[in-house]
Design a protein around this motif. Structure first.
Motif, PDB file in Angstrom:
ATOM      1  N   VAL A  39       0.852  -1.185   0.000  1.00  0.00           N
ATOM      2  CA  VAL A  39       0.000   0.000   0.000  1.00  0.00           C
ATOM      3  C   VAL A  39       0.885   1.231   0.000  1.00  0.00           C
ATOM      4  CG1 VAL A  39      -1.777   1.292   1.219  1.00  0.00           C
ATOM      5  CG2 VAL A  39      -1.833  -1.202   1.230  1.00  0.00           C
ATOM      6  N   SER A  40       0.627   2.140  -0.921  1.00  0.00           N
ATOM      7  CA  SER A  40       1.384   3.384  -0.998  1.00  0.00           C
ATOM      8  C   SER A  40       0.432   4.547  -0.829  1.00  0.00           C
ATOM      9  CB  SER A  40       2.111   3.488  -2.349  1.00  0.00           C
ATOM     10  OG  SER A  40       2.717   4.765  -2.482  1.00  0.00           O
ATOM     11  N   ALA A  41       0.737   5.408   0.155  1.00  0.00           N
ATOM     12  CA  ALA A  41      -0.109   6.575   0.401  1.00  0.00           C
ATOM     13  C   ALA A  41       0.314   7.777  -0.431  1.00  0.00           C
ATOM     14  CB  ALA A  41      -0.066   6.944   1.879  1.00  0.00           C
ATOM     15  N   ALA A  42       1.374   7.630  -1.217  1.00  0.00           N
ATOM     16  CA  ALA A  42       1.819   8.731  -2.069  1.00  0.00           C
ATOM     17  C   ALA A  42       0.796   8.972  -3.170  1.00  0.00           C
ATOM     18  CB  ALA A  42       3.187   8.411  -2.661  1.00  0.00           C
ATOM     19  N   ILE A  71      -2.592   0.355  -4.589  1.00  0.00           N
ATOM     20  CA  ILE A  71      -2.693  -0.906  -3.850  1.00  0.00           C
ATOM     21  C   ILE A  71      -2.297  -2.030  -4.801  1.00  0.00           C
ATOM     22  CG2 ILE A  71      -4.228  -2.542  -2.714  1.00  0.00           C
ATOM     23  CD1 ILE A  71      -5.840  -0.311  -1.624  1.00  0.00           C
ATOM     24  N   SER A  72      -1.420  -2.904  -4.319  1.00  0.00           N
ATOM     25  CA  SER A  72      -1.081  -4.147  -5.020  1.00  0.00           C
ATOM     26  C   SER A  72      -1.343  -5.298  -4.053  1.00  0.00           C
ATOM     27  CB  SER A  72       0.375  -4.142  -5.470  1.00  0.00           C
ATOM     28  OG  SER A  72       0.616  -3.125  -6.421  1.00  0.00           O
ATOM     29  N   GLY A 125      -3.803  -1.766   9.576  1.00  0.00           N
ATOM     30  CA  GLY A 125      -4.571  -2.802   8.878  1.00  0.00           C
ATOM     31  C   GLY A 125      -5.479  -2.181   7.835  1.00  0.00           C
ATOM     32  N   ILE A 126      -5.912  -2.977   6.897  1.00  0.00           N
ATOM     33  CA  ILE A 126      -6.775  -2.507   5.815  1.00  0.00           C
ATOM     34  C   ILE A 126      -8.052  -3.348   5.802  1.00  0.00           C
ATOM     35  CG2 ILE A 126      -5.543  -3.981   4.150  1.00  0.00           C
ATOM     36  CD1 ILE A 126      -6.256  -1.950   1.992  1.00  0.00           C
ATOM     37  N   LEU A 164      -1.360  -4.878   8.493  1.00  0.00           N
ATOM     38  CA  LEU A 164      -0.238  -4.314   7.744  1.00  0.00           C
ATOM     39  C   LEU A 164       0.931  -4.076   8.704  1.00  0.00           C
ATOM     40  CD1 LEU A 164      -2.101  -1.581   5.647  1.00  0.00           C
ATOM     41  CD2 LEU A 164      -1.287  -3.792   4.811  1.00  0.00           C
ATOM     42  N   GLY A 165       2.148  -4.025   8.137  1.00  0.00           N
ATOM     43  CA  GLY A 165       3.330  -3.677   8.925  1.00  0.00           C
ATOM     44  C   GLY A 165       3.629  -4.715   9.988  1.00  0.00           C
TER      45      GLY A 165
END
Length: 260
Positions: free
Chosen positions: A110-113, A118-119, A199-200, A234-235
């Motif tokens: 997950v990239s917040a940029a 999302i992949s 988490g997502i 996540l993480g």
């Protein structure tokens, strides 16, 4: 005196004859009064009158025919409704039950940029059970995919058609995959918040076409929609799952909502 007596005799005879004639004529006069008048014949119908009478008779026949058709339709509808209610009461159909048992994470980036990306490559285990005693289910087509805030983030994964008999259980383990899927701008804030929380929240969905089988009778196709919520850590929170090599497996046992 003789003359007077003669006149008296003549007057007496005249009065007597008058009373006799009156008595004889009174029955005839009464009969004339009692006898009914002769019937009055109606004038013959003209061409316009006959046409009007025919049109009126045709309209009355049409009305009777329409009333009969409506009454037959009402009776048929009532009988059909009774049959449907009886069949429903006897069979007591129920929707199949679905449970998202676990999810194995092969890839989740997950990239917040900007833009938010999302992949994901996830294998899910979906448990399905037919609770009906007398109804079988044909799954003609099943597509599994993942969504994030009502946005599809993976491609469709097809499950082969299958028949689920009475009280039967099926277990499917499809892969859902999405590579560099941009998240809609209005979901970017939610994605950043999910990253902060560790988490997502995703939803695994199934779109299917099903047919119901009752004895030898098979119905037409119906749309079946299944939604299974899945919280993916996540993480550092990934340590809550079971590591299998380079993958993480999460036991979810999450009940799914089903609509037909």
């Amino acid at each position: 005196m003789v003359v007077n007596n003669k006149y008296r005799y003549l007057l007496h005879n005249f009065a007597y004859k008058g009373t006799q004639s009156a008595s004889h004529s009174s029955p005839f006069s009464l009969r004339k009064k009692i006898l009914p008048n002769p019937p009055i014949k109606a004038p013959p119908l003209t061409a316009a009158g006959s046409m009007a009478e025919k049109s009126f008779s045709q309209k009355s026949k049409r009305r009777k025919l329409i009333r009969r058709c409506i009454s037959w339709l009402l009776i048929f509808g009532f009988i059909l409704l009774v049959i449907i209610l009886l069949v429903y009461a006897i069979l007591q159909p129920k929707k199949p039950r679905f449970v998202l048992q676990d999810a194995t994470i092969f890839n989740l980036n997950v990239s917040a940029a900007t833009p938010n990306i999302i992949s994901a490559t996830i294998q899910v285990s979906i448990y399905s059970r037919n609770p009906n005693d007398k109804i079988g289910i044909y799954y003609d087509k099943m597509d599994v995919y993942a969504t994030y805030h009502n946005q599809q983030i993976t491609s469709f994964t097809a499950i082969p058609p299958v028949y689920q008999g009475h009280k039967d259980v099926n277990l499917w383990s499809p892969f859902v995959h999405g590579d560099n899927v941009p998240v809609a701008p209005f979901n970017g804030l939610a994605l950043s918040q999910d990253q902060t929380n560790g988490g997502i929240q995703m939803v695994i969905k199934i779109d299917s076409r099903v047919k119901w089988k009752v004895g030898s009778l098979v119905t037409g196709r119906y749309h079946l929609h299944v939604s299974c919520p899945a919280y993916i850590p996540l993480g550092n929170n990934k340590n809550t799952g079971i590591w299998i090599g380079n993958t993480v497996k999460y036991q979810l046992s999450q009940s799914c909502s089903v609509s037909v």
